[in-house]
Write a protein that holds these residues in place. Structure first.
Motif, PDB file in Angstrom:
ATOM      1  N   SER A   1       0.814  -1.214   0.000  1.00  0.00           N
ATOM      2  CA  SER A   1       0.000   0.000   0.000  1.00  0.00           C
ATOM      3  C   SER A   1       0.849   1.266   0.000  1.00  0.00           C
ATOM      4  O   SER A   1       1.867   1.341   0.687  1.00  0.00           O
ATOM      5  CB  SER A   1      -0.927   0.018   1.219  1.00  0.00           C
ATOM      6  OG  SER A   1      -1.660   1.238   1.273  1.00  0.00           O
TER       7      SER A   1
ATOM      8  N   LYS B   1      -0.799   4.024   0.848  1.00  0.00           N
ATOM      9  CA  LYS B   1      -1.676   4.885   1.630  1.00  0.00           C
ATOM     10  C   LYS B   1      -1.725   4.492   3.103  1.00  0.00           C
ATOM     11  O   LYS B   1      -2.654   4.882   3.818  1.00  0.00           O
ATOM     12  CB  LYS B   1      -3.108   4.833   1.062  1.00  0.00           C
ATOM     13  CG  LYS B   1      -3.242   5.326  -0.377  1.00  0.00           C
ATOM     14  CD  LYS B   1      -2.907   6.804  -0.510  1.00  0.00           C
ATOM     15  CE  LYS B   1      -3.133   7.299  -1.930  1.00  0.00           C
ATOM     16  NZ  LYS B   1      -2.747   8.720  -2.095  1.00  0.00           N
TER      17      LYS B   1
ATOM     18  N   ARG C   1      -7.643  -2.291  -9.234  1.00  0.00           N
ATOM     19  CA  ARG C   1      -7.078  -2.392  -7.894  1.00  0.00           C
ATOM     20  C   ARG C   1      -7.877  -3.408  -7.086  1.00  0.00           C
ATOM     21  O   ARG C   1      -9.069  -3.644  -7.352  1.00  0.00           O
ATOM     22  CB  ARG C   1      -7.078  -1.028  -7.201  1.00  0.00           C
ATOM     23  CG  ARG C   1      -6.163  -0.009  -7.886  1.00  0.00           C
ATOM     24  CD  ARG C   1      -6.077   1.282  -7.094  1.00  0.00           C
ATOM     25  NE  ARG C   1      -5.350   2.322  -7.811  1.00  0.00           N
ATOM     26  CZ  ARG C   1      -4.032   2.502  -7.777  1.00  0.00           C
ATOM     27  NH1 ARG C   1      -3.281   1.675  -7.047  1.00  0.00           N
ATOM     28  NH2 ARG C   1      -3.460   3.474  -8.448  1.00  0.00           N
TER      29      ARG C   1
ATOM     30  N   ASP D   1      -7.743   0.670   1.849  1.00  0.00           N
ATOM     31  CA  ASP D   1      -6.580   1.250   1.175  1.00  0.00           C
ATOM     32  C   ASP D   1      -5.281   0.974   1.912  1.00  0.00           C
ATOM     33  O   ASP D   1      -4.224   0.793   1.292  1.00  0.00           O
ATOM     34  CB  ASP D   1      -6.746   2.755   1.013  1.00  0.00           C
ATOM     35  CG  ASP D   1      -7.690   3.109  -0.128  1.00  0.00           C
ATOM     36  OD1 ASP D   1      -8.128   2.188  -0.837  1.00  0.00           O
ATOM     37  OD2 ASP D   1      -7.977   4.309  -0.298  1.00  0.00           O
TER      38      ASP D   1
ATOM     39  N   ARG E   1      -5.262  -0.827  -2.428  1.00  0.00           N
ATOM     40  CA  ARG E   1      -4.595  -0.024  -3.444  1.00  0.00           C
ATOM     41  C   ARG E   1      -3.746  -0.865  -4.400  1.00  0.00           C
ATOM     42  O   ARG E   1      -3.316  -0.360  -5.439  1.00  0.00           O
ATOM     43  CB  ARG E   1      -3.701   1.011  -2.765  1.00  0.00           C
ATOM     44  CG  ARG E   1      -4.459   2.087  -2.015  1.00  0.00           C
ATOM     45  CD  ARG E   1      -5.004   3.125  -2.956  1.00  0.00           C
ATOM     46  NE  ARG E   1      -3.932   3.807  -3.678  1.00  0.00           N
ATOM     47  CZ  ARG E   1      -4.108   4.582  -4.740  1.00  0.00           C
ATOM     48  NH1 ARG E   1      -5.318   4.758  -5.229  1.00  0.00           N
ATOM     49  NH2 ARG E   1      -3.090   5.176  -5.330  1.00  0.00           N
TER      50      ARG E   1
ATOM     51  N   ASP F   1       2.165   0.246  -3.999  1.00  0.00           N
ATOM     52  CA  ASP F   1       0.924  -0.334  -4.525  1.00  0.00           C
ATOM     53  C   ASP F   1       1.082  -0.860  -5.932  1.00  0.00           C
ATOM     54  O   ASP F   1       0.162  -1.468  -6.490  1.00  0.00           O
ATOM     55  CB  ASP F   1      -0.184   0.710  -4.506  1.00  0.00           C
ATOM     56  CG  ASP F   1       0.142   1.907  -5.386  1.00  0.00           C
ATOM     57  OD1 ASP F   1       1.299   2.354  -5.364  1.00  0.00           O
ATOM     58  OD2 ASP F   1      -0.757   2.385  -6.098  1.00  0.00           O
TER      59      ASP F   1
END
Length: 531
Positions: free
Chosen positions: A283, A285, A335, A355, A360, A431
């Protein structure tokens, strides 16, 4: 598959105690070798900078040992730049090879015995390209037609053949998808009088009506044949010039070709990397470096492929970058957060798809529904964030596991998985494909075989001792990327190593083995002395 992760972890622990900026850490990391590997000293020497950021102004290098010149694909100017390396401390541009007569621009260059071969794509990308031959002064010799989108060109070591990987990409609307192929050009009659009759084409039409080997895949909207879906990317040739290994990147496979007969001996599917065993950061995020295991299968999808003889046997090295088919008319990319996950296979789907977890991660719509009920039973990711070693049959005998990301997290945590165009963009590529190993080169330094693996996004290159090809040992990581600099002002050093060439000590102007690296985003070419 075995990995030298414990050895790598030992180096990471040692280096994690080093404080300072990413630039300082790079200098500290370089030259510290795994105790189980041979030592290697990497000395940065001269470089040539085009000053063009993110314009593909330096992509693929080729070195001529006689003239001591480097020929570099310059995608920005659509020419071949000729660099003088007679003084490796000062690379200077001494000319260009213009290519507009033969097509849109070069994708690859190779040199053998004073002959420069260039793969030139057609202005119509889906039409036949050209293999064009020059002398080392850039004077035209001859040209022949090859397949659509010739992406890589290579001489056999004995100089009898030139091989071209014709990727055959579709157009943006996905209404014209040429077949991928490999052209084999015989030089038996010399280069001066080459004709199209000297070109044989290896195609993949024989796969249209059969089952794919395990671990190979296709990705299309159902309108393309397997032969159209196959996209040859890069070529390696064995020392005896008899066998070519061709990476079929988007297909997650390797084609093994008999050069003399121009026939496919075998298609080796590469299988999938189990990320419930091999950890990775999924990820961009989550606000942190988070390398852990996930219920994901990684598709190796190698870009560069290299062959080296060790102990009288051929070994094949692959840089597991990953790539998708992503066009306006058809794209397989999505995704994980957008998938409908099977509730039995993924009972914690709602959590996984956040996320900060797997949501992601880029994945594919082309695979994953194993029972045909409309939901996804297996999650696949692009690339394996590693390099692997294959035996002569294409069977994987080693993969570096999660060693690359673990090392970078321990030593470059503040710039971990950074973008290749923006400094301090930590976690930006997690990601996608992480540090994104793309280029690979190999050769002997003082009797020891080494692999050099370029990391396109993170920058720099990993070095492994290949003395035992089934269990290579991590040696060091070298980076000339300057995170304190500015990419826009060309002060950030080398960004996005694309093409790498090893130079034998017997061919080198320094008397030592050398490495030539062309970096696509920084538009620069740099050479290194290896001791």
């Amino acid at each position: 598959m075995r990995s030298s992760l414990l050895a790598t972890a030992a180096v990471s622990v040692l280096l994690s105690a080093c404080a300072g900026t990413a630039d300082n850490q790079a200098m500290m990391a370089d030259g510290i070798a795994n105790a189980g590997a041979h030592s290697l000293t990497i000395v940065p020497m001269g470089e040539y900078r085009t000053g063009m950021l993110d314009e593909s102004a330096a992509e693929i290098p080729a070195f001529d040992p006689v003239s001591k010149r480097i020929f570099v694909v310059n995608g920005a100017d659509k020419v071949i730049d000729i660099l003088d390396m007679s003084n490796p401390s000062e690379l200077t541009k001494i000319g260009t090879v213009e290519l507009s007569t033969w097509g849109k621009g070069a994708n690859s260059v190779a040199i053998h015995n004073g002959i420069v071969a260039v793969a030139v794509e057609n202005a119509d990308k889906q039409a036949a390209g050209q293999a064009v031959f020059f002398d080392t002064d850039g004077n035209f010799i001859s040209a022949v037609s090859v397949g659509a989108l010739p992406d890589m060109i290579k001489f056999s070591p004995d100089g009898k053949y030139v091989l071209v990987a014709n990727e055959g990409e579709p157009n943006g609307d996905f209404t014209n998808d040429p077949e991928g192929s490999v052209s084999i050009i015989s030089l038996a009659g010399g280069v001066d009088d080459l004709t199209d009759g000297d070109v044989r084409t290896v195609d993949f039409a024989f796969m249209n009506d059969g089952e794919l080997p395990y671990g190979m895949r296709t990705s299309n909207p159902g309108t393309s044949s397997v032969a159209q879906d196959v996209e040859p990317e890069y070529i390696a040739v064995t020392k005896d010039s008899k066998t070519a290994y061709v990476s079929l990147q988007e297909n997650n496979a390797i084609a093994i070709i008999d050069i003399e007969t121009a026939t496919v001996k075998r298609i080796a599917g590469l299988g999938f990397k189990d990320h419930s065993v091999h950890a990775f950061d999924a990820s961009d995020k989550d606000g942190k470096v988070n390398i852990r295991t996930w219920p994901v299968m990684g598709m190796y999808m190698p870009d560069t492929i290299e062959a080296i003889e060790i102990g009288g046997k051929d070994w094949i090295l692959i840089a597991n970058e990953g790539d998708s088919r992503d066009y306006d008319g058809y794209s397989e990319e999505t995704r994980v957060g957008k998938l409908t996950l099977d509730p039995v296979a993924f009972p914690t789907a709602s959590s996984l798809q956040k996320d900060e977890n797997l949501g992601r991660l880029k994945t594919t719509t082309a695979q994953g529904d194993t029972d045909g009920d409309g939901d996804v039973d297996v999650i696949y990711s692009y690339g394996a964030r590693s390099f692997s070693v294959l035996d002569a049959n294409g069977s994987m005998v080693f993969d570096s596991g999660d060693a690359f990301e673990q090392f970078l997290a321990s030593n470059y945590g503040n710039v971990f998985n950074a973008s290749d165009t923006e400094n301090y963009s930590r976690d930006n590529r997690s990601d996608d494909k992480g540090p994104e190993p793309e280029g690979i080169a190999a050769g002997y330094v003082n009797g020891t075989p080494y692999a050099f693996i370029g990391l396109e996004r993170q920058g720099g290159f990993m070095v492994y001792d290949l003395t035992n090809p089934t269990n290579p040992q991590f040696v060091t990581y070298h980076s000339d990327r300057r995170f304190s600099g500015s990419p826009e002002h060309d002060t950030a050093g080398e960004l996005a190593p694309e093409g790498m060439q090893f130079v034998n000590a017997s061919d080198s102007p320094t008397g030592n083995a050398m490495l030539v690296v062309a970096s696509e985003v920084s538009g620069s070419t740099k050479v290194y002395d290896l001791k």
